[in-house]
Design a protein around this motif. Structure first.
Motif, mmCIF file in Angstrom:
data_model
loop_
_atom_site.group_PDB
_atom_site.id
_atom_site.type_symbol
_atom_site.label_atom_id
_atom_site.label_comp_id
_atom_site.label_asym_id
_atom_site.label_seq_id
_atom_site.Cartn_x
_atom_site.Cartn_y
_atom_site.Cartn_z
ATOM 1 N N VAL A 1 14.198 159.045 -21.829
ATOM 2 C CA VAL A 1 15.364 159.937 -21.897
ATOM 3 C C VAL A 1 15.220 161.079 -20.903
ATOM 4 C CG1 VAL A 1 16.655 161.518 -23.371
ATOM 5 C CG2 VAL A 1 15.874 159.339 -24.292
ATOM 6 N N ARG A 2 14.046 161.675 -20.848
ATOM 7 C CA ARG A 2 13.837 162.798 -19.937
ATOM 8 C C ARG A 2 13.959 162.381 -18.464
ATOM 9 N NH1 ARG A 2 8.662 165.469 -23.125
ATOM 10 N NH2 ARG A 2 9.866 166.848 -24.482
ATOM 11 N N MET A 3 13.628 161.160 -18.146
ATOM 12 C CA MET A 3 13.761 160.686 -16.765
ATOM 13 C C MET A 3 15.194 160.233 -16.453
ATOM 14 S SD MET A 3 10.800 161.178 -15.465
ATOM 15 C CE MET A 3 10.716 162.584 -16.592
ATOM 16 N N MET A 4 15.847 159.626 -17.447
ATOM 17 C CA MET A 4 17.180 159.079 -17.203
ATOM 18 C C MET A 4 18.236 160.169 -17.062
ATOM 19 S SD MET A 4 18.681 156.237 -16.574
ATOM 20 C CE MET A 4 17.720 154.865 -17.224
ATOM 21 N N ILE A 5 18.043 161.315 -17.678
ATOM 22 C CA ILE A 5 19.032 162.395 -17.549
ATOM 23 C C ILE A 5 19.180 162.835 -16.094
ATOM 24 C CG2 ILE A 5 19.508 164.804 -18.121
ATOM 25 C CD1 ILE A 5 18.475 164.231 -20.941
ATOM 26 N N PRO A 6 18.110 163.209 -15.382
ATOM 27 C CA PRO A 6 18.288 163.574 -13.966
ATOM 28 C C PRO A 6 18.694 162.391 -13.098
ATOM 29 C CG PRO A 6 15.959 163.584 -14.551
ATOM 30 C CD PRO A 6 16.717 163.452 -15.829
ATOM 31 N N HIS A 7 18.308 161.199 -13.491
ATOM 32 C CA HIS A 7 18.715 160.003 -12.742
ATOM 33 C C HIS A 7 20.231 159.858 -12.809
ATOM 34 C CE1 HIS A 7 18.462 155.817 -11.272
ATOM 35 N NE2 HIS A 7 17.252 156.148 -10.849
ATOM 36 N N HIS A 8 20.785 159.996 -13.995
ATOM 37 C CA HIS A 8 22.245 159.952 -14.156
ATOM 38 C C HIS A 8 22.906 161.102 -13.403
ATOM 39 C CE1 HIS A 8 22.319 156.609 -16.795
ATOM 40 N NE2 HIS A 8 23.301 157.004 -17.591
ATOM 41 N N ALA A 9 22.268 162.257 -13.433
ATOM 42 C CA ALA A 9 22.866 163.426 -12.775
ATOM 43 C C ALA A 9 23.071 163.172 -11.287
ATOM 44 C CB ALA A 9 21.992 164.655 -12.997
ATOM 45 N N GLN A 10 22.119 162.501 -10.639
ATOM 46 C CA GLN A 10 22.296 162.227 -9.215
ATOM 47 C C GLN A 10 23.384 161.173 -8.979
ATOM 48 O OE1 GLN A 10 19.402 160.136 -6.481
ATOM 49 N NE2 GLN A 10 19.164 162.232 -5.678
ATOM 50 N N ALA A 11 23.489 160.191 -9.852
ATOM 51 C CA ALA A 11 24.567 159.207 -9.722
ATOM 52 C C ALA A 11 25.923 159.892 -9.826
ATOM 53 C CB ALA A 11 24.430 158.131 -10.797
ATOM 54 N N LEU A 12 26.044 160.855 -10.740
ATOM 55 C CA LEU A 12 27.302 161.592 -10.863
ATOM 56 C C LEU A 12 27.581 162.400 -9.603
ATOM 57 C CD1 LEU A 12 27.147 162.896 -14.553
ATOM 58 C CD2 LEU A 12 28.577 161.077 -13.633
ATOM 59 N N ALA A 13 26.541 162.997 -9.020
ATOM 60 C CA ALA A 13 26.734 163.777 -7.791
ATOM 61 C C ALA A 13 27.255 162.895 -6.666
ATOM 62 C CB ALA A 13 25.417 164.448 -7.386
ATOM 63 N N MET A 14 26.760 161.681 -6.555
ATOM 64 C CA MET A 14 27.258 160.759 -5.525
ATOM 65 C C MET A 14 28.687 160.326 -5.830
ATOM 66 S SD MET A 14 24.084 158.284 -4.357
ATOM 67 C CE MET A 14 23.453 157.855 -5.976
ATOM 68 N N ALA A 15 28.953 160.025 -7.084
ATOM 69 C CA ALA A 15 30.288 159.559 -7.454
ATOM 70 C C ALA A 15 31.341 160.637 -7.239
ATOM 71 C CB ALA A 15 30.287 159.105 -8.915
ATOM 72 N N GLU A 16 30.972 161.895 -7.397
ATOM 73 C CA GLU A 16 31.937 162.982 -7.219
ATOM 74 C C GLU A 16 32.335 163.185 -5.755
ATOM 75 O OE1 GLU A 16 29.867 166.165 -9.056
ATOM 76 O OE2 GLU A 16 30.405 165.555 -11.112
ATOM 77 N N LEU A 17 31.596 162.592 -4.823
ATOM 78 C CA LEU A 17 31.946 162.695 -3.403
ATOM 79 C C LEU A 17 33.025 161.687 -3.005
ATOM 80 C CD1 LEU A 17 28.348 162.994 -1.872
ATOM 81 C CD2 LEU A 17 29.991 164.851 -2.227
ATOM 82 N N ALA A 18 33.175 160.622 -3.767
ATOM 83 C CA ALA A 18 34.024 159.513 -3.359
ATOM 84 C C ALA A 18 35.518 159.829 -3.274
ATOM 85 C CB ALA A 18 33.800 158.325 -4.299
ATOM 86 N N PRO A 19 36.112 160.575 -4.203
ATOM 87 C CA PRO A 19 37.570 160.748 -4.136
ATOM 88 C C PRO A 19 38.067 161.306 -2.806
ATOM 89 C CG PRO A 19 36.735 161.481 -6.253
ATOM 90 C CD PRO A 19 35.544 161.188 -5.414
ATOM 91 N N ASP A 20 37.319 162.193 -2.171
ATOM 92 C CA ASP A 20 37.773 162.816 -0.922
ATOM 93 C C ASP A 20 37.226 162.125 0.331
ATOM 94 O OD1 ASP A 20 39.107 164.716 -2.429
ATOM 95 O OD2 ASP A 20 37.376 166.071 -2.448
ATOM 96 N N ARG A 21 36.339 161.135 0.170
ATOM 97 C CA ARG A 21 35.670 160.577 1.339
ATOM 98 C C ARG A 21 35.809 159.063 1.470
ATOM 99 N NH1 ARG A 21 33.084 164.876 -0.637
ATOM 100 N NH2 ARG A 21 32.135 166.408 0.795
#
Length: 237
Positions: free
Chosen positions: A97-117
Protein backbone atom coordinates in the motif's frame (compact mmCIF):
# COMPACT_ATOMS: atom_id res chain seq x y z
CA UNK A 1 -108.45 -6.05 67.99
CA UNK A 2 -107.29 -3.86 65.20
CA UNK A 3 -104.50 -2.38 67.34
CA UNK A 4 -103.25 -5.85 68.30
CA UNK A 5 -102.96 -6.86 64.64
CA UNK A 6 -101.08 -3.65 63.80
CA UNK A 7 -98.58 -4.28 66.61
CA UNK A 8 -98.15 -7.85 65.54
CA UNK A 9 -97.46 -6.77 61.91
CA UNK A 10 -94.92 -4.18 63.07
CA UNK A 11 -93.08 -6.78 65.17
CA UNK A 12 -92.94 -9.21 62.25
CA UNK A 13 -91.68 -6.46 59.92
CA UNK A 14 -88.92 -5.47 62.35
CA UNK A 15 -87.94 -9.11 62.74
CA UNK A 16 -87.44 -9.35 59.00
CA UNK A 17 -85.80 -5.98 58.43
CA UNK A 18 -83.32 -5.87 61.33
CA UNK A 19 -81.18 -8.86 60.19
CA UNK A 20 -80.95 -7.36 56.69
CA UNK A 21 -79.83 -4.00 58.10
CA UNK A 22 -77.27 -5.73 60.31
CA UNK A 23 -75.89 -7.64 57.29
CA UNK A 24 -75.57 -4.45 55.23
CA UNK A 25 -73.82 -2.62 58.05
CA UNK A 26 -71.44 -5.53 58.56
CA UNK A 27 -70.45 -5.68 54.88
CA UNK A 28 -69.99 -1.90 54.78
CA UNK A 29 -67.63 -2.10 57.75
CA UNK A 30 -65.55 -4.81 56.10
CA UNK A 31 -65.14 -2.79 52.90
CA UNK A 32 -64.22 0.35 54.82
CA UNK A 33 -61.62 -1.51 56.86
CA UNK A 34 -59.88 -2.87 53.80
CA UNK A 35 -60.17 0.35 51.78
CA UNK A 36 -61.97 -1.48 48.96
CA UNK A 37 -64.70 0.35 47.09
CA UNK A 38 -67.65 -1.80 46.17
CA UNK A 39 -69.80 -0.03 43.64
CA UNK A 40 -73.25 -1.43 43.25
CA UNK A 41 -72.47 -2.29 39.67
CA UNK A 42 -69.31 -1.83 37.64
CA UNK A 43 -69.24 -1.70 33.90
CA UNK A 44 -67.52 -4.62 32.33
CA UNK A 45 -64.13 -3.78 30.90
CA UNK A 46 -62.18 -5.75 28.39
CA UNK A 47 -58.77 -6.99 29.47
CA UNK A 48 -55.82 -5.16 27.82
CA UNK A 49 -54.40 -7.04 24.89
CA UNK A 50 -51.44 -9.15 25.79
CA UNK A 51 -48.18 -7.72 24.47
CA UNK A 52 -46.58 -9.97 21.89
CA UNK A 53 -43.62 -11.85 23.23
CA UNK A 54 -40.23 -11.11 21.65
CA UNK A 55 -39.46 -13.44 18.80
CA UNK A 56 -36.57 -15.73 19.62
CA UNK A 57 -33.39 -15.19 17.61
CA UNK A 58 -33.08 -18.00 15.08
CA UNK A 59 -30.13 -20.22 15.81
CA UNK A 60 -30.13 -22.08 12.53
CA UNK A 61 -29.09 -19.17 10.26
CA UNK A 62 -25.82 -19.55 8.37
CA UNK A 63 -23.43 -17.08 6.77
CA UNK A 64 -21.26 -17.72 3.71
CA UNK A 65 -17.70 -16.55 4.36
CA UNK A 66 -15.64 -15.97 1.19
CA UNK A 67 -12.31 -17.74 0.97
CA UNK A 68 -9.00 -16.38 -0.21
CA UNK A 69 -8.42 -16.16 -3.98
CA UNK A 70 -8.56 -19.69 -5.37
CA UNK A 71 -10.16 -21.13 -2.25
CA UNK A 72 -13.77 -22.20 -1.78
CA UNK A 73 -16.16 -20.27 0.44
CA UNK A 74 -17.11 -21.71 3.82
CA UNK A 75 -20.39 -21.75 5.74
CA UNK A 76 -20.56 -20.65 9.39
CA UNK A 77 -23.34 -20.33 11.94
CA UNK A 78 -24.62 -16.75 12.19
CA UNK A 79 -24.01 -16.53 15.95
CA UNK A 80 -20.34 -17.36 15.39
CA UNK A 81 -19.77 -14.34 13.14
CA UNK A 82 -18.48 -11.31 14.98
CA UNK A 83 -17.19 -7.88 13.94
CA UNK A 84 -13.50 -8.45 14.58
CA UNK A 85 -12.37 -5.07 13.24
CA UNK A 86 -9.86 -4.74 10.41
CA UNK A 87 -8.93 -7.99 8.69
CA UNK A 88 -5.55 -9.51 9.55
CA UNK A 89 -2.66 -8.22 7.47
CA UNK A 90 1.07 -8.66 7.33
CA UNK A 91 4.03 -6.37 6.76
CA UNK A 92 4.02 -7.07 3.01
CA UNK A 93 0.43 -5.81 2.75
CA UNK A 94 1.50 -2.57 4.41
CA UNK A 95 4.55 -2.24 2.16
CA UNK A 96 2.44 -2.77 -0.96
CA UNK A 97 0.00 0.00 0.00
CA UNK A 98 2.75 2.44 0.91
CA UNK A 99 4.50 1.84 -2.43
CA UNK A 100 1.36 1.80 -4.58
CA UNK A 101 0.12 5.20 -3.37
CA UNK A 102 3.05 7.18 -4.88
CA UNK A 103 3.02 4.86 -7.89
CA UNK A 104 -0.60 5.80 -8.56
CA UNK A 105 0.20 9.44 -7.90
CA UNK A 106 2.68 9.53 -10.78
CA UNK A 107 0.22 7.81 -13.13
CA UNK A 108 -2.31 10.52 -12.29
CA UNK A 109 0.29 13.22 -12.97
CA UNK A 110 0.90 11.79 -16.45
CA UNK A 111 -2.80 11.37 -17.16
CA UNK A 112 -3.51 14.99 -16.20
CA UNK A 113 -1.20 16.16 -19.02
CA UNK A 114 -3.20 14.43 -21.76
CA UNK A 115 -6.28 16.67 -22.18
CA UNK A 116 -4.20 19.66 -23.37
CA UNK A 117 -1.46 17.75 -25.21
CA UNK A 118 -2.71 14.50 -26.75
CA UNK A 119 -3.65 14.47 -30.43
CA UNK A 120 -5.55 11.17 -30.43
CA UNK A 121 -8.96 11.29 -28.72
CA UNK A 122 -8.48 7.66 -27.67
CA UNK A 123 -5.39 8.67 -25.69
CA UNK A 124 -7.38 11.41 -23.98
CA UNK A 125 -10.15 8.94 -23.20
CA UNK A 126 -7.64 6.49 -21.77
CA UNK A 127 -6.12 9.21 -19.60
CA UNK A 128 -9.60 10.10 -18.33
CA UNK A 129 -10.16 6.47 -17.40
CA UNK A 130 -6.86 6.33 -15.49
CA UNK A 131 -7.81 9.44 -13.52
CA UNK A 132 -11.27 8.11 -12.79
CA UNK A 133 -10.00 4.78 -11.45
CA UNK A 134 -6.68 5.50 -9.79
CA UNK A 135 -7.82 8.61 -7.91
CA UNK A 136 -10.43 6.69 -5.86
CA UNK A 137 -7.99 3.79 -5.48
CA UNK A 138 -5.51 6.12 -3.79
CA UNK A 139 -8.26 7.20 -1.40
CA UNK A 140 -9.06 3.57 -0.62
CA UNK A 141 -5.41 2.78 0.13
CA UNK A 142 -5.00 5.82 2.39
CA UNK A 143 -8.17 4.80 4.22
CA UNK A 144 -6.82 1.26 4.64
CA UNK A 145 -3.73 2.65 6.38
CA UNK A 146 -5.70 5.13 8.51
CA UNK A 147 -8.08 2.42 9.74
CA UNK A 148 -5.10 0.53 11.07
CA UNK A 149 -3.35 3.58 12.48
CA UNK A 150 -0.46 3.29 10.03
CA UNK A 151 1.34 6.25 8.42
CA UNK A 152 1.54 6.43 4.64
CA UNK A 153 5.08 7.78 4.55
CA UNK A 154 8.15 5.56 4.42
CA UNK A 155 11.22 7.21 5.86
CA UNK A 156 14.37 6.99 3.77
CA UNK A 157 12.82 5.19 0.78
CA UNK A 158 13.39 6.39 -2.78
CA UNK A 159 10.13 5.77 -4.64
CA UNK A 160 11.94 6.41 -7.91
CA UNK A 161 13.54 2.98 -7.61
CA UNK A 162 10.21 1.19 -8.01
CA UNK A 163 9.68 -0.52 -11.34
CA UNK A 164 7.79 1.65 -13.80
CA UNK A 165 8.42 4.93 -11.99
CA UNK A 166 9.54 7.64 -14.42
CA UNK A 167 12.39 10.03 -13.68
CA UNK A 168 11.77 13.72 -13.06
CA UNK A 169 13.49 14.45 -16.37
CA UNK A 170 11.14 12.08 -18.24
CA UNK A 171 8.14 13.77 -16.62
CA UNK A 172 9.41 17.21 -17.70
CA UNK A 173 9.91 15.92 -21.23
CA UNK A 174 6.37 14.57 -21.38
CA UNK A 175 4.98 17.89 -20.17
CA UNK A 176 6.89 19.74 -22.91
CA UNK A 177 5.62 17.52 -25.75
CA UNK A 178 2.49 18.03 -27.87
CA UNK A 179 0.45 16.20 -30.51
CA UNK A 180 1.50 12.84 -31.95
CA UNK A 181 4.87 13.00 -30.18
CA UNK A 182 3.04 13.29 -26.87
CA UNK A 183 0.86 10.31 -27.75
CA UNK A 184 3.85 8.07 -28.47
CA UNK A 185 5.78 9.17 -25.38
CA UNK A 186 2.71 8.89 -23.18
CA UNK A 187 2.05 5.32 -24.34
CA UNK A 188 5.66 4.28 -23.78
CA UNK A 189 5.91 5.80 -20.32
CA UNK A 190 2.46 4.69 -19.14
CA UNK A 191 3.04 1.17 -20.44
CA UNK A 192 6.25 0.92 -18.40
CA UNK A 193 4.42 2.38 -15.43
CA UNK A 194 1.55 -0.10 -15.71
CA UNK A 195 3.96 -3.03 -16.03
CA UNK A 196 5.54 -2.00 -12.74
CA UNK A 197 2.15 -1.86 -11.02
CA UNK A 198 1.21 -5.27 -12.43
CA UNK A 199 4.42 -6.75 -11.04
CA UNK A 200 3.78 -5.24 -7.61
CA UNK A 201 0.21 -6.52 -7.58
CA UNK A 202 1.18 -10.00 -8.73
CA UNK A 203 3.83 -10.24 -6.02
CA UNK A 204 1.31 -9.27 -3.35
CA UNK A 205 -1.06 -12.03 -4.47
CA UNK A 206 1.67 -14.51 -3.55
CA UNK A 207 2.48 -13.20 -0.07
CA UNK A 208 -0.32 -10.89 1.18
CA UNK A 209 -2.80 -11.94 3.86
CA UNK A 210 -5.43 -9.15 3.69
CA UNK A 211 -8.43 -10.23 1.62
CA UNK A 212 -9.37 -6.69 0.58
CA UNK A 213 -5.87 -5.98 -0.71
CA UNK A 214 -5.77 -9.30 -2.53
CA UNK A 215 -8.94 -8.38 -4.37
CA UNK A 216 -7.56 -4.92 -5.11
CA UNK A 217 -4.24 -6.30 -6.38
CA UNK A 218 -6.07 -8.72 -8.66
CA UNK A 219 -8.12 -5.82 -10.04
CA UNK A 220 -4.99 -3.72 -10.65
CA UNK A 221 -3.26 -6.54 -12.51
CA UNK A 222 -6.32 -7.24 -14.66
CA UNK A 223 -7.35 -3.67 -15.50
CA UNK A 224 -3.89 -2.36 -16.21
CA UNK A 225 -3.13 -5.29 -18.50
CA UNK A 226 -6.24 -4.36 -20.49
CA UNK A 227 -5.12 -0.71 -20.63
CA UNK A 228 -1.66 -1.68 -21.93
CA UNK A 229 -3.27 -3.66 -24.74
CA UNK A 230 -5.56 -0.74 -25.51
CA UNK A 231 -2.67 1.77 -25.71
CA UNK A 232 -0.78 -0.49 -28.08
CA UNK A 233 -3.82 -0.81 -30.30
CA UNK A 234 -4.22 2.96 -30.45
CA UNK A 235 -0.70 3.38 -31.81
CA UNK A 236 -0.97 0.38 -34.08
CA UNK A 237 1.13 -1.98 -32.03
Amino acid sequence: MTNRRARTLAIVTLALVLPLVAFIVSRSGDDTATGAARPASAPATSAPPASPSASPVPTDLTVIAPGRPGEAATTRAAHEVRDAGPAPHNSLDVWFVRMMIPHHAQALAMAELAPDRAADPDIRALADRIRASQGPEMGMMRGWLQTRGLPAEVQGHDHGTMRGMQTPEAMRQLAATRGADFDRLFVRMMTEHHEGAIEMATNLLKVGSDLTLNEFANSVATEQTVEIDRMREVLGG
